[in-house]
Design a protein around this motif. Structure first.
Motif, short mmCIF file in Angstrom:
data_model
loop_
_atom_site.label_atom_id
_atom_site.label_comp_id
_atom_site.label_asym_id
_atom_site.label_seq_id
_atom_site.Cartn_x
_atom_site.Cartn_y
_atom_site.Cartn_z
N ALA A 177 30.46 31.57 72.15
CA ALA A 177 29.59 30.40 72.30
C ALA A 177 30.27 29.32 73.14
O ALA A 177 29.64 28.68 73.99
N GLY A 178 31.56 29.11 72.89
CA GLY A 178 32.30 28.14 73.69
C GLY A 178 32.37 28.54 75.15
O GLY A 178 32.24 27.70 76.05
N LEU A 179 32.56 29.84 75.40
CA LEU A 179 32.61 30.33 76.78
C LEU A 179 31.27 30.13 77.49
O LEU A 179 31.21 29.66 78.63
N LEU A 180 30.18 30.49 76.81
CA LEU A 180 28.86 30.35 77.42
C LEU A 180 28.53 28.89 77.71
O LEU A 180 27.99 28.56 78.78
N SER A 181 28.86 28.00 76.77
CA SER A 181 28.60 26.58 77.01
C SER A 181 29.45 26.05 78.16
O SER A 181 28.98 25.23 78.96
N ALA A 182 30.68 26.54 78.27
CA ALA A 182 31.53 26.11 79.38
C ALA A 182 30.97 26.59 80.72
O ALA A 182 30.98 25.84 81.71
N LEU A 188 33.67 26.79 64.21
CA LEU A 188 34.73 27.30 63.33
C LEU A 188 34.88 26.45 62.07
O LEU A 188 34.96 26.99 60.95
N ALA A 189 34.91 25.13 62.24
CA ALA A 189 35.25 24.25 61.13
C ALA A 189 34.07 23.95 60.21
O ALA A 189 34.23 23.90 58.98
N PHE A 190 32.89 23.74 60.78
CA PHE A 190 31.77 23.26 59.98
C PHE A 190 30.74 24.35 59.65
O PHE A 190 30.19 24.36 58.55
N LEU A 191 30.49 25.23 60.59
CA LEU A 191 29.50 26.28 60.35
C LEU A 191 30.14 27.60 59.91
O LEU A 191 29.43 28.54 59.58
N HIS A 192 31.47 27.65 59.95
CA HIS A 192 32.23 28.82 59.49
C HIS A 192 31.78 30.11 60.19
O HIS A 192 31.65 31.16 59.57
N VAL A 193 31.53 29.97 61.48
CA VAL A 193 31.18 31.13 62.30
C VAL A 193 32.45 31.93 62.58
O VAL A 193 33.54 31.37 62.71
N ARG A 194 32.32 33.23 62.67
CA ARG A 194 33.48 34.06 62.97
C ARG A 194 34.09 33.68 64.32
O ARG A 194 33.38 33.27 65.24
N ALA A 195 35.40 33.86 64.40
CA ALA A 195 36.14 33.34 65.55
C ALA A 195 35.64 33.92 66.87
O ALA A 195 35.51 33.18 67.87
N HIS A 196 35.35 35.22 66.91
CA HIS A 196 34.96 35.81 68.20
C HIS A 196 33.58 35.31 68.64
O HIS A 196 33.34 35.11 69.84
N TRP A 197 32.67 35.06 67.69
CA TRP A 197 31.36 34.52 68.06
C TRP A 197 31.48 33.06 68.49
O TRP A 197 30.80 32.63 69.43
N PRO A 230 32.28 22.25 75.41
CA PRO A 230 32.69 23.59 74.96
C PRO A 230 33.74 23.56 73.85
O PRO A 230 33.69 24.40 72.93
N ILE A 231 34.66 22.60 73.92
CA ILE A 231 35.67 22.49 72.86
C ILE A 231 35.01 22.08 71.55
O ILE A 231 35.34 22.60 70.48
N VAL A 232 34.07 21.14 71.63
CA VAL A 232 33.35 20.69 70.44
C VAL A 232 32.55 21.85 69.85
O VAL A 232 32.50 22.04 68.62
N VAL A 233 31.92 22.64 70.70
CA VAL A 233 31.15 23.79 70.24
C VAL A 233 32.06 24.78 69.52
O VAL A 233 31.75 25.24 68.41
#
Length: 224
Positions: free
Chosen positions: A44-49, A31-40, A23-26
């Motif tokens: 995604a991190g929450l769902l993977s967790a 954020l860093a590589f795909l430049h997805v907005r923070a809330h999305w 989840p941390i990697v997701v």
């Protein structure tokens, strides 16, 4: 509902830790590589967790959902409330011109940029960390450093380094209060132990901060 967590569901602690880190990697990867907005990225991190907790660690689905709701509530109160008020005070100080007064007052104490860095990123940042925390001191200290002529990326990095020591007591002691609530350890014992450890970091970090900016020779030039 009672559930005992298994720390090594895959048989060994190393592979289990790698899976738990997904989840941390997701979150950071989006954020860093795909430049997805923070809330999305956070969703995604929450769902993977939740998926990993349910499928790998065997956490009951209802309990996983409850834990997610509790985390969201804790993120809103008190964390979100503290940050909101800190930003509110910061915006008021900017609009009224008092932020510039504070900035120039601190900068006026020393003309040397290395000492300005210590006063703003370490000392003033520690004050903001204790009052607000959660990234607020980095943002405010970084803005002040940029206003004094530091490059934006440099200011952000140095503000992060300067914020290393005071985070344990950040946001009115929220990290220690949370640690006590999670572990069941006495709050005052945890506070005392952190208080014994932080003086060493509080001595090391200022030297590290100046060395990161001006090198070891530049650091020795402002040696007390």
């Amino acid at each position: 509902m009672h559930w005992n967590q298994t720390y090594a569901p895959l048989g060994d602690i190393f592979s289990s830790a790698l899976v738990a880190a997904i989840p941390i990697v997701v979150l950071l990867g989006l954020l860093a590589f795909l430049h997805v907005r923070a809330h999305w990225a956070a969703i995604a991190g929450l769902l993977s967790a939740m998926v990993i907790a349910i499928l790998i660690f065997g956490m009951p689905t209802a309990l996983a959902g409850t834990a997610a709701l509790y985390g969201a509530g804790f993120g809103l109160f008190p964390i979100g409330w503290i940050v909101l008020n800190a930003i509110f005070i910061y915006d008021i100080s900017v609009k009224t011109g008092h932020f510039e007064t504070v900035k120039h007052s601190i900068a006026g104490l020393a003309a040397d940029r290395r000492l300005q860095l210590l006063l703003i990123a370490f000392s003033f940042g520690a004050f903001i960390e204790g009052a607000a925390g959660f990234g607020t001191p980095v943002a405010i200290s970084g803005a002040m450093l940029i206003g004094l002529g530091f490059r934006p990326l440099q200011a952000a990095g140095l503000a992060l380094i300067g914020n290393t020591a005071p985070v344990a007591f950040g946001a009115l002691g929220t990290p220690i209060i949370t640690l006590s609530a999670v572990t069941g350890l006495p709050l005052y014992d945890l506070s005392a132990m952190v208080g014994r450890q932080l003086p060493f970091f509080s001595i090391i970090v200022p030297f590290w901060l100046v060395a990161a900016m001006a090198g070891w020779r530049g650091m020795r030039e402002v040696w007390p």
